[in-house]
Design a protein around this motif. Structure first.
Motif, mmCIF file in Angstrom:
data_model
loop_
_atom_site.group_PDB
_atom_site.id
_atom_site.type_symbol
_atom_site.label_atom_id
_atom_site.label_comp_id
_atom_site.label_asym_id
_atom_site.label_seq_id
_atom_site.Cartn_x
_atom_site.Cartn_y
_atom_site.Cartn_z
ATOM 1 N N ILE A 267 19.055 35.475 45.785
ATOM 2 C CA ILE A 267 20.078 34.439 45.686
ATOM 3 C C ILE A 267 21.480 35.036 45.680
ATOM 4 O O ILE A 267 22.375 34.564 46.386
ATOM 5 C CB ILE A 267 19.877 33.580 44.422
ATOM 6 N N GLY A 268 21.681 36.096 44.879
ATOM 7 C CA GLY A 268 22.995 36.726 44.839
ATOM 8 C C GLY A 268 23.421 37.240 46.200
ATOM 9 O O GLY A 268 24.573 37.063 46.617
ATOM 10 N N GLY A 269 22.491 37.874 46.908
ATOM 11 C CA GLY A 269 22.802 38.416 48.225
ATOM 12 C C GLY A 269 23.126 37.340 49.237
ATOM 13 O O GLY A 269 24.078 37.461 50.024
ATOM 14 N N ARG A 270 22.351 36.266 49.230
ATOM 15 C CA ARG A 270 22.595 35.173 50.172
ATOM 16 C C ARG A 270 23.938 34.506 49.873
ATOM 17 O O ARG A 270 24.679 34.141 50.789
ATOM 18 C CB ARG A 270 21.467 34.143 50.085
ATOM 19 N N THR A 271 24.234 34.330 48.587
ATOM 20 C CA THR A 271 25.508 33.711 48.212
ATOM 21 C C THR A 271 26.674 34.589 48.638
ATOM 22 O O THR A 271 27.674 34.108 49.200
ATOM 23 C CB THR A 271 25.552 33.469 46.697
ATOM 24 N N LEU A 272 26.563 35.878 48.370
ATOM 25 C CA LEU A 272 27.619 36.828 48.729
ATOM 26 C C LEU A 272 27.928 36.768 50.217
ATOM 27 O O LEU A 272 29.099 36.659 50.629
ATOM 28 C CB LEU A 272 27.195 38.237 48.334
ATOM 29 N N ARG A 273 26.894 36.807 51.039
ATOM 30 C CA ARG A 273 27.112 36.849 52.491
ATOM 31 C C ARG A 273 27.596 35.507 53.025
ATOM 32 O O ARG A 273 28.395 35.467 53.964
ATOM 33 C CB ARG A 273 25.837 37.320 53.188
ATOM 34 N N THR A 274 27.136 34.419 52.421
ATOM 35 C CA THR A 274 27.644 33.100 52.829
ATOM 36 C C THR A 274 29.138 33.004 52.570
ATOM 37 O O THR A 274 29.917 32.532 53.419
ATOM 38 C CB THR A 274 26.898 31.986 52.073
ATOM 39 N N LEU A 275 29.565 33.469 51.397
ATOM 40 C CA LEU A 275 30.990 33.449 51.066
ATOM 41 C C LEU A 275 31.778 34.389 51.963
ATOM 42 O O LEU A 275 32.874 34.044 52.445
ATOM 43 C CB LEU A 275 31.186 33.838 49.593
ATOM 44 N N HIS A 276 31.249 35.583 52.197
ATOM 45 C CA HIS A 276 31.926 36.570 53.044
ATOM 46 C C HIS A 276 32.127 36.022 54.452
ATOM 47 O O HIS A 276 33.219 36.140 55.033
ATOM 48 C CB HIS A 276 31.117 37.862 53.077
ATOM 49 N N GLU A 277 31.076 35.396 54.993
ATOM 50 C CA GLU A 277 31.164 34.843 56.350
ATOM 51 C C GLU A 277 32.156 33.681 56.415
ATOM 52 O O GLU A 277 32.726 33.407 57.481
ATOM 53 C CB GLU A 277 29.775 34.393 56.807
ATOM 54 N N ALA A 278 32.356 33.009 55.275
ATOM 55 C CA ALA A 278 33.314 31.893 55.229
ATOM 56 C C ALA A 278 34.745 32.381 55.001
ATOM 57 O O ALA A 278 35.681 31.574 54.946
ATOM 58 C CB ALA A 278 32.918 30.911 54.132
ATOM 59 N N GLY A 279 34.921 33.702 54.848
ATOM 60 C CA GLY A 279 36.260 34.261 54.683
ATOM 61 C C GLY A 279 36.729 34.418 53.255
ATOM 62 O O GLY A 279 37.890 34.762 53.014
#
Length: 290
Positions: free
Chosen positions: A14-26
């Motif tokens: 969950i932490g990893g998916r959240t991190l990358r979702t936020l990163h991809e959103a800028g």
């Protein structure tokens, strides 16, 4: 004020998916990782990362410096409550404005499930911390069904829940909710309960696999201690197997501690419906292939 969002458990699901979702959103994100090679991997992806572990309050405080928000994710372990406490103490010491905790829908200080007891204690600390907060309460993860891949491949779904039902939830949906909450940055003491769109008994789970895999998968009821033995044979340690025995034979089987809760919080928060179990099985067919 810095807009950095720092995430513990960033190497987990969950932490990893959240991190990358936020990163991809800028969004400006920072990962907390406990091994140098993990820090190096994040940095190679253009993601800020710091070396720390959840046993070290001083190191965590340094890791959180300059952060506006922290997402607290702890792994299920005998030290989970201690790790949660350490993150709360460090976030407060670092001047973090808001904390989002990945708790659980069945949090209960009296639970026989260690990963239901520990988050409850962390929740209490967060609510008393003086920081702004949101507590996320997800239901059972669909991804955990892959632990039963071997018997499902052979045409069986062994469980100990009888008619107990649970709203299996896609980890991607949980991460979408977390990322939305963190991106908006508004924390007013909400405790969304994150579930899939439908309650399923173990027999209905087996029927769903049958339909999507195109071959029969039968629910096999096991006495709880036999179920725990099967979990051990699958590679789990005794602590984990005993926790899972209580989770499925007591909590899910009897629908206690909100095990059978069902909400529309995924769609309400993210604007998109929660993933159905049918769609998840269809997308993960290869994991259950013969």
């Amino acid at each position: 004020m810095s807009d950095i969002i720092t995430i513990t458990g960033a190497t987990g699901e969950i932490g990893g998916r959240t991190l990358r979702t936020l990163h991809e959103a800028g969004a400006e994100v920072r990962a907390v990782a406990r091994r140098p090679e993990q820090v190096a991997r994040f940095k190679s992806e253009g993601i800020d990362a710091v070396l720390s572990n959840l046993d070290d309050v001083e190191a965590l405080t340094k890791a959180f410096q300059g952060s506006d928000q922290v997402m607290l994710v702890t792994a299920a372990s005998p030290k989970q409550a201690v790790h949660g406490r350490n993150v709360v103490l460090a976030a407060r010491a670092a001047g973090v404005r808001a904390i989002t905790h990945l708790s659980t829908a069945d949090a209960n200080p009296e639970s026989d499930i260690p990963w239901a007891r520990a988050p409850w204690h962390t929740d209490q600390l967060i609510q008393l911390s003086g920081m702004e907060w949101t507590i996320l309460r997800p239901s059972a993860f669909m991804q955990n069904l892959t632990e039963f891949a071997a018997p499902i491949t052979r045409g069986f779904f062994p469980q100990t829940t009888r008619r107990g039902r649970v709203a299996w939830t896609d980890a991607d949906d949980i991460a979408r909710v977390a990322a939305t909450v963190l991106r908006e940055g508004v924390h007013v003491g909400a405790e969304p309960v994150i579930t899939g769109p439908e309650l399923f008994s173990a027999r209905q789970v087996a029927d769903t696999f049958s339909k999507e895999l195109g071959r029969r998968v039968r629910y096999i009821h096991l006495p709880s201690r036999v179920f725990a033995g099967v979990i051990r044979l699958g590679g789990a340690d005794a602590w984990t197997a005993e926790g899972l025995r209580h989770q499925f034979a007591r909590v899910v089987r009897h629908g206690i501690d909100h095990a059978d809760v069902l909400t529309d919080d995924v769609e309400r928060i993210t604007g998109r419906p929660a993933t159905t179990l049918e769609a998840w099985v269809r997308a993960n067919k290869t994991r259950f292939a013969r």
